[in-house]
Design an enzyme around this catalytic site. Sequence first.
Site, PDB file in Angstrom:
ATOM      1  N   GLU A 211      83.676  15.861 105.428  1.00  0.00           N
ATOM      2  CA  GLU A 211      83.346  17.281 105.318  1.00  0.00           C
ATOM      3  C   GLU A 211      83.344  17.661 103.836  1.00  0.00           C
ATOM      4  O   GLU A 211      84.330  17.468 103.136  1.00  0.00           O
ATOM      5  CB  GLU A 211      84.381  18.113 106.072  1.00  0.00           C
ATOM      6  CG  GLU A 211      84.250  19.607 105.934  1.00  0.00           C
ATOM      7  CD  GLU A 211      85.407  20.338 106.584  1.00  0.00           C
ATOM      8  OE1 GLU A 211      85.315  21.570 106.732  1.00  0.00           O
ATOM      9  OE2 GLU A 211      86.417  19.682 106.935  1.00  0.00           O
TER      10      GLU A 211
ATOM     11  N   GLU B   1      86.315  31.480 106.251  1.00  0.00           N
ATOM     12  CA  GLU B   1      87.537  31.029 106.894  1.00  0.00           C
ATOM     13  C   GLU B   1      88.615  32.085 106.628  1.00  0.00           C
ATOM     14  O   GLU B   1      89.217  32.103 105.559  1.00  0.00           O
ATOM     15  CB  GLU B   1      87.988  29.679 106.342  1.00  0.00           C
ATOM     16  CG  GLU B   1      87.088  28.521 106.732  1.00  0.00           C
ATOM     17  CD  GLU B   1      87.647  27.189 106.258  1.00  0.00           C
ATOM     18  OE1 GLU B   1      87.516  26.199 106.996  1.00  0.00           O
ATOM     19  OE2 GLU B   1      88.207  27.139 105.136  1.00  0.00           O
TER      20      GLU B   1
END
Length: 374
Positions: A156, A239
Amino acid sequence: MQPVQHKPGTRALWGAVLTTLVALAALLGSAPASQADTTICEEFGSTTIQGRYVVQNNRWGTSATQCISVTDSGFRVTQADGSVPTNGAPKSYPSVYNGCHYTNCSPGTNLPARLSSIASAPSGISYTYVSGAVYDAAYDIWLDPTPRTDGVNRTEIMIWFNRVGSVQPVGSPVGSATVAGRQWQVWSGNNGGNDVLSFVAPSAIDSWNFDVMDFVRQAVSRGLAQDNWYLTSIQAGFEPWQNGAGLAVNSFSSSVNLGGGTGGGTGGSSACKVAYGTNVWQGGFTADVTVTNTGSSPVDSWKLAFTLPSGQKITSAWSAQISPSSGAVTAGGMAYNASIAPGGQVSFGFQGTYDGAFAKPSSFSLNGTSCTTA
Protein backbone atom coordinates in the site's frame (compact mmCIF):
# COMPACT_ATOMS: atom_id res chain seq x y z
CA MET A 1 -43.40 16.48 -2.88
CA GLN A 2 -45.00 15.25 0.35
CA PRO A 3 -48.58 13.82 -0.01
CA VAL A 4 -51.42 16.05 1.20
CA GLN A 5 -53.32 14.54 4.14
CA HIS A 6 -56.99 13.80 3.26
CA LYS A 7 -59.02 15.06 6.20
CA PRO A 8 -62.79 14.30 6.60
CA GLY A 9 -65.16 16.90 5.20
CA THR A 10 -62.68 18.45 2.77
CA ARG A 11 -63.56 16.57 -0.47
CA ALA A 12 -64.08 19.76 -2.48
CA LEU A 13 -60.81 21.21 -1.25
CA TRP A 14 -59.03 17.91 -2.05
CA GLY A 15 -60.36 18.04 -5.61
CA ALA A 16 -59.01 21.53 -6.04
CA VAL A 17 -55.66 20.45 -4.69
CA LEU A 18 -55.54 17.54 -7.16
CA THR A 19 -56.31 19.88 -10.04
CA THR A 20 -53.52 22.20 -8.95
CA LEU A 21 -51.09 19.31 -8.61
CA VAL A 22 -51.90 18.05 -12.11
CA ALA A 23 -51.29 21.49 -13.58
CA LEU A 24 -48.06 21.85 -11.63
CA ALA A 25 -46.89 18.42 -12.80
CA ALA A 26 -47.54 19.41 -16.42
CA LEU A 27 -45.41 22.51 -15.98
CA LEU A 28 -42.60 20.63 -14.28
CA GLY A 29 -42.69 17.90 -16.91
CA SER A 30 -41.40 20.32 -19.52
CA ALA A 31 -38.33 21.24 -17.45
CA PRO A 32 -35.42 19.00 -16.47
CA ALA A 33 -35.62 17.81 -12.89
CA SER A 34 -32.75 18.69 -10.59
CA GLN A 35 -30.88 15.69 -9.23
CA ALA A 36 -30.33 15.59 -5.49
CA ASP A 37 -27.07 14.39 -4.04
CA THR A 38 -26.96 10.75 -2.93
CA THR A 39 -26.57 10.22 0.83
CA ILE A 40 -24.86 7.03 2.01
CA CYS A 41 -24.86 6.01 5.68
CA GLU A 42 -24.46 2.23 5.24
CA GLU A 43 -21.21 0.88 6.64
CA PHE A 44 -19.80 -0.20 3.28
CA GLY A 45 -22.33 1.55 1.03
CA SER A 46 -21.13 2.80 -2.35
CA THR A 47 -22.28 4.36 -5.61
CA THR A 48 -20.74 5.36 -8.93
CA ILE A 49 -20.11 8.85 -10.33
CA GLN A 50 -19.38 10.02 -13.86
CA GLY A 51 -19.85 6.43 -14.99
CA ARG A 52 -16.22 5.69 -14.12
CA TYR A 53 -15.47 6.03 -10.38
CA VAL A 54 -16.80 4.43 -7.19
CA VAL A 55 -17.48 6.48 -4.05
CA GLN A 56 -17.59 4.45 -0.81
CA ASN A 57 -18.51 5.27 2.78
CA ASN A 58 -16.12 2.56 4.02
CA ARG A 59 -16.76 2.82 7.78
CA TRP A 60 -14.80 -0.13 9.12
CA GLY A 61 -13.20 0.92 12.42
CA THR A 62 -16.19 2.05 14.48
CA SER A 63 -19.90 1.36 15.00
CA ALA A 64 -20.70 5.08 15.20
CA THR A 65 -22.70 6.64 12.38
CA GLN A 66 -20.91 8.08 9.35
CA CYS A 67 -22.73 9.56 6.35
CA ILE A 68 -21.47 11.02 3.09
CA SER A 69 -23.24 13.14 0.50
CA VAL A 70 -22.12 12.12 -2.99
CA THR A 71 -22.02 14.68 -5.79
CA ASP A 72 -21.27 14.17 -9.48
CA SER A 73 -17.65 15.18 -8.89
CA GLY A 74 -16.86 13.85 -5.38
CA PHE A 75 -18.36 13.66 -1.91
CA ARG A 76 -18.67 15.42 1.46
CA VAL A 77 -18.75 13.87 4.93
CA THR A 78 -22.02 15.07 6.49
CA GLN A 79 -21.95 13.06 9.73
CA ALA A 80 -18.93 11.55 11.48
CA ASP A 81 -19.85 10.47 14.99
CA GLY A 82 -17.48 8.97 17.53
CA SER A 83 -13.72 8.77 17.84
CA VAL A 84 -10.97 6.16 18.14
CA PRO A 85 -7.52 6.40 19.80
CA THR A 86 -5.02 8.33 17.70
CA ASN A 87 -2.27 5.79 18.35
CA GLY A 88 -4.17 3.13 16.39
CA ALA A 89 -5.99 2.71 13.11
CA PRO A 90 -8.52 5.31 11.88
CA LYS A 91 -12.26 4.73 12.09
CA SER A 92 -12.96 4.79 8.35
CA TYR A 93 -11.77 5.72 4.88
CA PRO A 94 -14.53 7.50 2.94
CA SER A 95 -13.07 7.67 -0.54
CA VAL A 96 -13.44 7.67 -4.31
CA TYR A 97 -11.49 5.30 -6.52
CA ASN A 98 -10.57 3.98 -9.93
CA GLY A 99 -9.93 0.22 -9.96
CA CYS A 100 -11.06 -2.66 -7.78
CA HIS A 101 -11.75 -2.79 -4.04
CA TYR A 102 -12.96 -6.04 -2.46
CA THR A 103 -14.45 -7.23 -5.82
CA ASN A 104 -16.20 -3.88 -6.44
CA CYS A 105 -14.56 -2.58 -9.63
CA SER A 106 -15.22 0.88 -11.06
CA PRO A 107 -17.02 0.95 -14.43
CA GLY A 108 -14.75 0.65 -17.46
CA THR A 109 -11.53 0.50 -15.44
CA ASN A 110 -8.43 -1.05 -17.02
CA LEU A 111 -7.13 -2.07 -13.60
CA PRO A 112 -5.57 -4.34 -12.52
CA ALA A 113 -2.72 -3.59 -14.93
CA ARG A 114 0.85 -4.84 -14.88
CA LEU A 115 3.24 -2.06 -13.82
CA SER A 116 5.54 -2.64 -16.78
CA SER A 117 2.60 -2.03 -19.15
CA ILE A 118 1.64 1.38 -17.72
CA ALA A 119 2.96 4.43 -19.56
CA SER A 120 1.41 6.92 -17.13
CA ALA A 121 -1.37 7.16 -14.56
CA PRO A 122 -2.39 10.84 -14.27
CA SER A 123 -4.61 11.76 -11.35
CA GLY A 124 -5.97 14.96 -9.87
CA ILE A 125 -7.69 15.93 -6.63
CA SER A 126 -9.22 18.94 -4.90
CA TYR A 127 -9.86 18.75 -1.13
CA THR A 128 -11.79 20.78 1.43
CA TYR A 129 -10.40 20.60 4.97
CA VAL A 130 -11.99 21.40 8.35
CA SER A 131 -10.87 22.22 11.87
CA GLY A 132 -12.06 20.51 15.04
CA ALA A 133 -11.22 17.05 13.75
CA VAL A 134 -8.29 14.62 13.70
CA TYR A 135 -7.64 13.08 10.28
CA ASP A 136 -5.40 12.71 7.28
CA ALA A 137 -6.27 13.38 3.64
CA ALA A 138 -4.60 10.71 1.58
CA TYR A 139 -4.33 8.67 -1.57
CA ASP A 140 -4.18 4.87 -1.34
CA ILE A 141 -2.34 3.17 -4.22
CA TRP A 142 -2.52 -0.62 -4.09
CA LEU A 143 0.03 -3.03 -5.61
CA ASP A 144 0.05 -6.83 -5.70
CA PRO A 145 2.05 -9.64 -7.36
CA THR A 146 -1.24 -10.93 -8.86
CA PRO A 147 -4.08 -9.14 -10.70
CA ARG A 148 -6.38 -9.62 -7.74
CA THR A 149 -9.63 -7.71 -7.38
CA ASP A 150 -10.47 -8.84 -3.85
CA GLY A 151 -9.03 -8.53 -0.36
CA VAL A 152 -5.85 -6.82 0.80
CA ASN A 153 -2.95 -6.27 -1.59
CA ARG A 154 0.70 -6.86 -0.74
CA THR A 155 1.86 -3.21 -0.80
CA GLU A 156 0.00 0.00 0.00
CA ILE A 157 1.39 3.39 -1.04
CA MET A 158 -0.10 6.33 0.86
CA ILE A 159 0.27 9.99 -0.12
CA TRP A 160 -0.69 12.24 2.78
CA PHE A 161 -1.79 15.62 1.41
CA ASN A 162 -2.65 16.85 4.90
CA ARG A 163 -2.76 15.65 8.49
CA VAL A 164 -4.42 17.31 11.47
CA GLY A 165 -3.79 16.17 15.04
CA SER A 166 -1.37 13.70 16.60
CA VAL A 167 -1.57 10.98 13.96
CA GLN A 168 1.22 9.42 11.95
CA PRO A 169 1.65 6.84 9.20
CA VAL A 170 2.35 3.15 9.73
CA GLY A 171 5.96 2.35 10.63
CA SER A 172 8.68 4.94 11.12
CA PRO A 173 10.34 7.75 9.12
CA VAL A 174 13.08 6.57 6.77
CA GLY A 175 14.19 9.92 5.30
CA SER A 176 12.89 12.33 2.69
CA ALA A 177 12.46 12.25 -1.07
CA THR A 178 11.54 14.50 -3.96
CA VAL A 179 8.74 12.86 -5.93
CA ALA A 180 6.74 14.44 -8.78
CA GLY A 181 8.45 17.76 -8.10
CA ARG A 182 7.53 17.94 -4.39
CA GLN A 183 9.43 17.22 -1.19
CA TRP A 184 8.05 14.48 1.10
CA GLN A 185 8.85 12.86 4.43
CA VAL A 186 8.94 9.10 3.81
CA TRP A 187 7.66 6.46 6.25
CA SER A 188 7.86 2.70 5.87
CA GLY A 189 6.37 -0.17 7.87
CA ASN A 190 3.91 -3.05 7.98
CA ASN A 191 0.43 -2.98 9.53
CA GLY A 192 0.24 -6.74 10.03
CA GLY A 193 -1.55 -7.31 6.74
CA ASN A 194 0.56 -5.50 4.14
CA ASP A 195 3.61 -3.32 3.65
CA VAL A 196 2.94 0.42 3.76
CA LEU A 197 5.07 3.14 2.12
CA SER A 198 3.86 6.64 3.02
CA PHE A 199 4.77 10.07 1.63
CA VAL A 200 3.83 12.92 3.97
CA ALA A 201 3.61 16.51 2.72
CA PRO A 202 5.35 19.05 5.00
CA SER A 203 2.33 21.37 4.65
CA ALA A 204 -1.24 20.94 3.46
CA ILE A 205 -1.86 20.51 -0.28
CA ASP A 206 -5.37 21.61 -1.28
CA SER A 207 -5.26 20.40 -4.89
CA TRP A 208 -2.76 18.77 -7.22
CA ASN A 209 -2.40 16.98 -10.56
CA PHE A 210 0.35 14.36 -10.75
CA ASP A 211 1.39 10.98 -12.15
CA VAL A 212 0.71 8.09 -9.78
CA MET A 213 3.52 6.15 -11.43
CA ASP A 214 6.10 8.52 -9.91
CA PHE A 215 5.18 7.08 -6.50
CA VAL A 216 4.89 3.52 -7.79
CA ARG A 217 8.46 3.74 -9.07
CA GLN A 218 9.53 4.75 -5.56
CA ALA A 219 8.00 1.55 -4.18
CA VAL A 220 9.81 -0.51 -6.82
CA SER A 221 13.14 1.19 -6.15
CA ARG A 222 12.76 0.49 -2.40
CA GLY A 223 12.09 -3.22 -2.96
CA LEU A 224 8.40 -3.05 -1.99
CA ALA A 225 7.14 -3.97 -5.48
CA GLN A 226 8.39 -5.26 -8.81
CA ASP A 227 7.73 -4.27 -12.42
CA ASN A 228 5.83 -7.50 -13.02
CA TRP A 229 3.40 -6.71 -10.17
CA TYR A 230 -0.01 -5.14 -10.73
CA LEU A 231 -1.58 -1.79 -9.93
CA THR A 232 -5.08 -2.67 -8.72
CA SER A 233 -6.61 0.53 -7.35
CA ILE A 234 -6.10 4.30 -7.03
CA GLN A 235 -8.14 5.78 -4.18
CA ALA A 236 -8.41 9.22 -2.57
CA GLY A 237 -10.23 10.34 0.57
CA PHE A 238 -9.89 10.81 4.31
CA GLU A 239 -8.89 8.74 7.33
CA PRO A 240 -10.63 10.33 10.34
CA TRP A 241 -9.86 9.42 13.96
CA GLN A 242 -12.08 12.06 15.57
CA ASN A 243 -15.10 13.83 14.03
CA GLY A 244 -14.65 14.82 10.36
CA ALA A 245 -17.97 16.33 9.26
CA GLY A 246 -17.40 18.81 6.44
CA LEU A 247 -14.37 17.10 4.92
CA ALA A 248 -14.84 16.90 1.15
CA VAL A 249 -13.33 15.68 -2.07
CA ASN A 250 -14.47 18.41 -4.44
CA SER A 251 -13.18 16.69 -7.57
CA PHE A 252 -11.21 13.58 -8.50
CA SER A 253 -9.79 12.22 -11.73
CA SER A 254 -7.78 9.12 -12.51
CA SER A 255 -6.76 7.38 -15.71
CA VAL A 256 -4.25 4.67 -16.53
CA ASN A 257 -2.56 4.80 -19.92
CA LEU A 258 -1.10 1.56 -21.16
CA GLY A 259 1.70 1.42 -23.68
CA GLY A 260 4.81 -0.70 -24.16
CA GLY A 261 5.32 -4.09 -22.56
CA THR A 262 2.60 -6.57 -21.77
CA GLY A 263 0.26 -6.75 -18.86
CA GLY A 264 -3.19 -7.02 -17.48
CA GLY A 265 -6.13 -4.92 -18.42
CA THR A 266 -7.10 -3.29 -21.65
CA GLY A 267 -6.31 0.27 -22.39
CA GLY A 268 -6.42 2.92 -25.03
CA SER A 269 -3.88 5.40 -26.20
CA SER A 270 -3.92 9.05 -25.28
CA ALA A 271 -6.46 11.14 -27.21
CA CYS A 272 -4.54 14.40 -27.08
CA LYS A 273 -1.14 15.86 -27.79
CA VAL A 274 0.46 18.96 -26.28
CA ALA A 275 3.23 21.13 -27.72
CA TYR A 276 4.79 23.39 -25.07
CA GLY A 277 7.18 26.00 -26.42
CA THR A 278 8.97 28.55 -24.23
CA ASN A 279 11.00 31.73 -24.47
CA VAL A 280 13.11 32.12 -21.32
CA TRP A 281 15.15 34.99 -19.91
CA GLN A 282 16.60 35.68 -16.48
CA GLY A 283 13.70 35.50 -14.01
CA GLY A 284 10.97 35.43 -16.65
CA PHE A 285 9.48 33.39 -19.47
CA THR A 286 6.59 33.00 -21.89
CA ALA A 287 4.96 29.71 -22.84
CA ASP A 288 3.03 28.94 -26.02
CA VAL A 289 0.83 25.87 -25.70
CA THR A 290 -0.92 23.99 -28.52
CA VAL A 291 -3.39 21.25 -27.67
CA THR A 292 -4.36 18.78 -30.42
CA ASN A 293 -7.41 16.55 -30.16
CA THR A 294 -6.16 13.23 -31.58
CA GLY A 295 -9.42 11.45 -30.74
CA SER A 296 -12.49 10.83 -32.87
CA SER A 297 -14.94 12.97 -30.85
CA PRO A 298 -15.07 16.69 -30.06
CA VAL A 299 -13.65 17.82 -26.71
CA ASP A 300 -16.14 20.32 -25.30
CA SER A 301 -15.41 22.71 -22.42
CA TRP A 302 -11.79 21.59 -22.50
CA LYS A 303 -9.61 21.77 -19.40
CA LEU A 304 -5.85 21.20 -19.60
CA ALA A 305 -4.26 20.31 -16.25
CA PHE A 306 -0.53 20.49 -15.56
CA THR A 307 1.83 21.34 -12.71
CA LEU A 308 4.21 24.27 -12.97
CA PRO A 309 7.65 23.43 -11.54
CA SER A 310 8.50 24.93 -8.16
CA GLY A 311 9.32 28.65 -8.29
CA GLN A 312 7.23 29.43 -11.37
CA LYS A 313 4.27 31.81 -11.27
CA ILE A 314 1.94 32.97 -14.05
CA THR A 315 1.48 36.75 -14.29
CA SER A 316 -0.75 37.00 -17.39
CA ALA A 317 -2.37 34.75 -19.99
CA TRP A 318 -4.07 34.94 -23.37
CA SER A 319 -6.64 32.81 -25.21
CA ALA A 320 -7.34 30.81 -22.03
CA GLN A 321 -8.33 31.20 -18.40
CA ILE A 322 -5.70 29.71 -16.06
CA SER A 323 -5.94 29.20 -12.31
CA PRO A 324 -4.33 29.22 -9.85
CA SER A 325 -1.14 31.10 -10.77
CA SER A 326 1.32 28.44 -9.51
CA GLY A 327 1.56 24.77 -8.62
CA ALA A 328 -1.14 22.51 -10.07
CA VAL A 329 -2.94 24.72 -12.59
CA THR A 330 -5.82 24.25 -15.00
CA ALA A 331 -6.25 26.12 -18.30
CA GLY A 332 -9.71 26.36 -19.84
CA GLY A 333 -11.04 27.70 -23.11
CA MET A 334 -12.72 31.02 -23.73
CA ALA A 335 -16.21 31.35 -25.26
CA TYR A 336 -14.74 31.37 -28.78
CA ASN A 337 -12.42 28.35 -28.38
CA ALA A 338 -14.17 26.16 -25.80
CA SER A 339 -14.42 23.13 -28.11
CA ILE A 340 -11.71 21.19 -29.96
CA ALA A 341 -12.90 19.26 -33.02
CA PRO A 342 -11.45 15.81 -33.83
CA GLY A 343 -8.03 16.43 -35.35
CA GLY A 344 -8.33 20.11 -34.41
CA GLN A 345 -6.13 22.33 -32.28
CA VAL A 346 -6.40 25.15 -29.80
CA SER A 347 -3.54 27.43 -28.78
CA PHE A 348 -3.01 29.69 -25.78
CA GLY A 349 -0.13 31.21 -23.91
CA PHE A 350 1.01 32.88 -20.73
CA GLN A 351 3.84 34.89 -19.23
CA GLY A 352 5.42 34.20 -15.89
CA THR A 353 8.32 34.53 -13.50
CA TYR A 354 10.59 31.87 -12.04
CA ASP A 355 13.25 31.30 -9.40
CA GLY A 356 16.16 28.87 -9.65
CA ALA A 357 16.63 26.64 -12.66
CA PHE A 358 13.93 26.77 -15.34
CA ALA A 359 12.04 23.59 -16.25
CA LYS A 360 8.94 22.59 -18.21
CA PRO A 361 5.91 20.74 -16.82
CA SER A 362 6.43 16.97 -16.90
CA SER A 363 2.90 15.92 -17.92
CA PHE A 364 -0.46 17.21 -19.17
CA SER A 365 -4.01 15.86 -19.02
CA LEU A 366 -7.01 17.02 -21.06
CA ASN A 367 -10.35 16.59 -19.28
CA GLY A 368 -8.79 13.83 -17.20
CA THR A 369 -7.03 12.04 -20.07
CA SER A 370 -3.24 12.02 -20.18
CA CYS A 371 -1.71 13.66 -23.26
CA THR A 372 1.41 12.86 -25.20
CA THR A 373 3.91 15.68 -25.73
CA ALA A 374 5.19 16.82 -29.06
